[in-house]
Enzyme design. Sequence first.
Site, PDB file in Angstrom:
ATOM      1  N   THR A  41      34.957  17.999  37.850  1.00 47.49           N
ATOM      2  CA  THR A  41      33.237  18.226  38.388  1.00 47.49           C
ATOM      3  C   THR A  41      33.716  18.591  39.641  1.00 47.49           C
ATOM      4  O   THR A  41      33.349  19.344  40.761  1.00 47.49           O
ATOM      5  CB  THR A  41      32.998  16.380  38.971  1.00 47.49           C
ATOM      6  OG1 THR A  41      33.399  15.984  37.486  1.00 47.49           O
ATOM      7  CG2 THR A  41      31.476  16.931  39.528  1.00 47.49           C
ATOM      8  N   HIS A  44      33.350  22.503  38.902  1.00 47.79           N
ATOM      9  CA  HIS A  44      31.573  22.713  39.146  1.00 47.79           C
ATOM     10  C   HIS A  44      31.050  22.706  40.353  1.00 47.79           C
ATOM     11  O   HIS A  44      30.668  23.677  40.418  1.00 47.79           O
ATOM     12  CB  HIS A  44      30.961  21.527  38.242  1.00 47.79           C
ATOM     13  CG  HIS A  44      31.890  21.617  36.841  1.00 47.79           C
ATOM     14  ND1 HIS A  44      30.936  22.319  36.011  1.00 47.79           N
ATOM     15  CD2 HIS A  44      32.242  20.782  36.210  1.00 47.79           C
ATOM     16  CE1 HIS A  44      31.718  21.779  34.729  1.00 47.79           C
ATOM     17  NE2 HIS A  44      32.611  20.655  34.410  1.00 47.79           N
ATOM     18  N   GLU A  72      39.025  11.487  42.863  1.00 49.45           N
ATOM     19  CA  GLU A  72      40.358  10.508  42.632  1.00 49.45           C
ATOM     20  C   GLU A  72      41.284  10.612  44.010  1.00 49.45           C
ATOM     21  O   GLU A  72      41.333  11.466  44.413  1.00 49.45           O
ATOM     22  CB  GLU A  72      40.896  11.533  41.682  1.00 49.45           C
ATOM     23  CG  GLU A  72      39.876  12.440  40.894  1.00 49.45           C
ATOM     24  CD  GLU A  72      40.251  13.207  39.241  1.00 49.45           C
ATOM     25  OE1 GLU A  72      40.952  13.220  39.969  1.00 49.45           O
ATOM     26  OE2 GLU A  72      38.970  12.908  38.240  1.00 49.45           O
ATOM     27  N   CYS A 115      23.508  -3.205  34.817  1.00 51.61           N
ATOM     28  CA  CYS A 115      24.572  -4.331  35.807  1.00 51.61           C
ATOM     29  C   CYS A 115      24.331  -5.438  35.598  1.00 51.61           C
ATOM     30  O   CYS A 115      25.291  -6.364  35.766  1.00 51.61           O
ATOM     31  CB  CYS A 115      24.039  -3.291  37.076  1.00 51.61           C
ATOM     32  SG  CYS A 115      24.664  -1.903  38.251  1.00 51.61           S
ATOM     33  N   CYS A 123      25.658   1.513  34.985  1.00 51.08           N
ATOM     34  CA  CYS A 123      24.174   1.778  36.078  1.00 51.08           C
ATOM     35  C   CYS A 123      23.010   2.786  36.165  1.00 51.08           C
ATOM     36  O   CYS A 123      24.132   4.371  36.101  1.00 51.08           O
ATOM     37  CB  CYS A 123      24.773   1.096  37.193  1.00 51.08           C
ATOM     38  SG  CYS A 123      23.940   1.315  38.680  1.00 51.08           S
ATOM     39  N   ASP A 212      44.122  22.603  21.092  1.00 47.96           N
ATOM     40  CA  ASP A 212      44.101  23.168  21.841  1.00 47.96           C
ATOM     41  C   ASP A 212      43.673  24.699  21.660  1.00 47.96           C
ATOM     42  O   ASP A 212      44.735  25.493  21.016  1.00 47.96           O
ATOM     43  CB  ASP A 212      44.718  22.645  23.145  1.00 47.96           C
ATOM     44  CG  ASP A 212      44.000  22.637  25.050  1.00 47.96           C
ATOM     45  OD1 ASP A 212      42.880  21.958  25.337  1.00 47.96           O
ATOM     46  OD2 ASP A 212      43.751  23.632  25.162  1.00 47.96           O
ATOM     47  N   ARG A 217      48.638  23.739  27.672  1.00 43.20           N
ATOM     48  CA  ARG A 217      48.070  22.351  27.588  1.00 43.20           C
ATOM     49  C   ARG A 217      49.302  21.803  26.448  1.00 43.20           C
ATOM     50  O   ARG A 217      49.754  20.507  26.327  1.00 43.20           O
ATOM     51  CB  ARG A 217      47.184  22.570  27.618  1.00 43.20           C
ATOM     52  CG  ARG A 217      46.576  23.197  29.055  1.00 43.20           C
ATOM     53  CD  ARG A 217      45.570  22.392  29.617  1.00 43.20           C
ATOM     54  NE  ARG A 217      44.960  22.432  30.827  1.00 43.20           N
ATOM     55  CZ  ARG A 217      43.824  22.009  30.878  1.00 43.20           C
ATOM     56  NH1 ARG A 217      42.293  22.609  30.199  1.00 43.20           N
ATOM     57  NH2 ARG A 217      43.804  22.438  32.241  1.00 43.20           N
ATOM     58  N   GLY A 293      34.107  14.766  25.843  1.00 38.78           N
ATOM     59  CA  GLY A 293      34.320  15.962  26.726  1.00 38.78           C
ATOM     60  C   GLY A 293      32.017  16.757  27.058  1.00 38.78           C
ATOM     61  O   GLY A 293      31.837  16.564  26.518  1.00 38.78           O
ATOM     62  N   LEU A 294      32.339  17.289  27.845  1.00 42.42           N
ATOM     63  CA  LEU A 294      31.112  17.642  28.221  1.00 42.42           C
ATOM     64  C   LEU A 294      30.741  19.641  27.460  1.00 42.42           C
ATOM     65  O   LEU A 294      31.469  20.113  28.652  1.00 42.42           O
ATOM     66  CB  LEU A 294      30.352  17.798  29.667  1.00 42.42           C
ATOM     67  CG  LEU A 294      30.470  16.067  30.290  1.00 42.42           C
ATOM     68  CD1 LEU A 294      30.450  16.124  31.689  1.00 42.42           C
ATOM     69  CD2 LEU A 294      29.385  15.258  29.285  1.00 42.42           C
TER      70      LEU A 294
END
Length: 379
Positions: A41, A44, A72, A115, A123, A212, A217, A293-294
Amino acid sequence: MKALRKVASRPNGLELAEIPIPACGPRDVLVKVRAASLCGTDAHIYNWDGSVRDKILAATDRFARPLTIGHEFCGEVVEIGREVRGAGEGARELLRPGDFVSAESHIVCGQCYQCRRGEYHVCTRETIIGVQRDGGFAEYIALPAACAWINDPAVVPVEVACIEEPFGNAVHATTEYSPAGRCVVVFGAGPIGLFSVIVAAAEGAERIIAVDASQFRLDLAAKVGAHTTIHTAPPPRDDQAARSRERERLNGLIRDAAAPLEPDLVMEMSGAADAIDAGLRAVRRGGKMILFGLPKRQEVTLERYSEDVIFGGVTLKGIIGRKIYGTWEKTRALTARPAVRDKIRTVITHTIPLSRYEEAFAKMIGRDSGKVVMTIAQD
Ligand SMILES: [Zn+2]
Ligand SMILES: [Zn+2]
């Protein structure tokens, strides 16, 4: 205090600024941040991709107010709001100054349909720390006490505590269906995929296969518990024939590596459209597939939808965030195990001070990295 802020509507657009320490609201805790980690994120936000742009423009009133990023992190509680009763489920854990906490990045409303049924992770009115309000790439952050998660500093070291939020994604994804005694196939060996390998191994998976496009990785995946690693080279999107050949090739390799088991649980952690098709091809009849994954918009085709999903009797499950607080309880139990902590440390490939954030972003955006942690120097 120092804070890394997104100040302008363009790629990069970051600035390490000197700003006042935030005020601790009545239901907040003020945390002195020790370390923070970089997430997809954040990449992005750095690249100013469409996936985050509208949220941030709305939250900052088109940068009338800059935004401190970072969601994080871990640190030490230095102030507690006067209405705070505690932390965790039912606020039953007493919060004291000096407590060492990680943070749930989703602030939930407590009132929407979900919620009210205890499904806080879905939510409909959540706000996200470091995206819609000031985050943790800073020396201090004020956050709702409901988002603070208390760690035992004698058990959980700083670098492990700061990745509990993304590790929790993997805990949620990997334990949704028990991997014990199963063959688990993980597509995508980025940080969350690697964490999923760790969780699957800790939960007693019989066989773990990682797929992968990065050999770097895959080597990390083998170090943290994958029994077999499979390298894939995705063909160009317009070459349909090559793409279906690659899907069949992966399916053959996965089935060989799984034998005598079959791929019971496929975890799509990469966001690559081809990995979704390959995962659906590989998952056994009656098996389960986790979708985390997006992919980019309009890339998902589900070429063999009828054969692989309907006739396959496959369960598809989307995973978002962490169950509040069930995932955090599981994360506490997992990070109490020395072998799990050692493997988490293996996934952290770079530790860089906040003052050198440009280098940290470059490492994360380049693919030869696992998790990148930033230390936050103080005093
Ligand atoms: Zn994240
Ligand atoms: Zn809600």
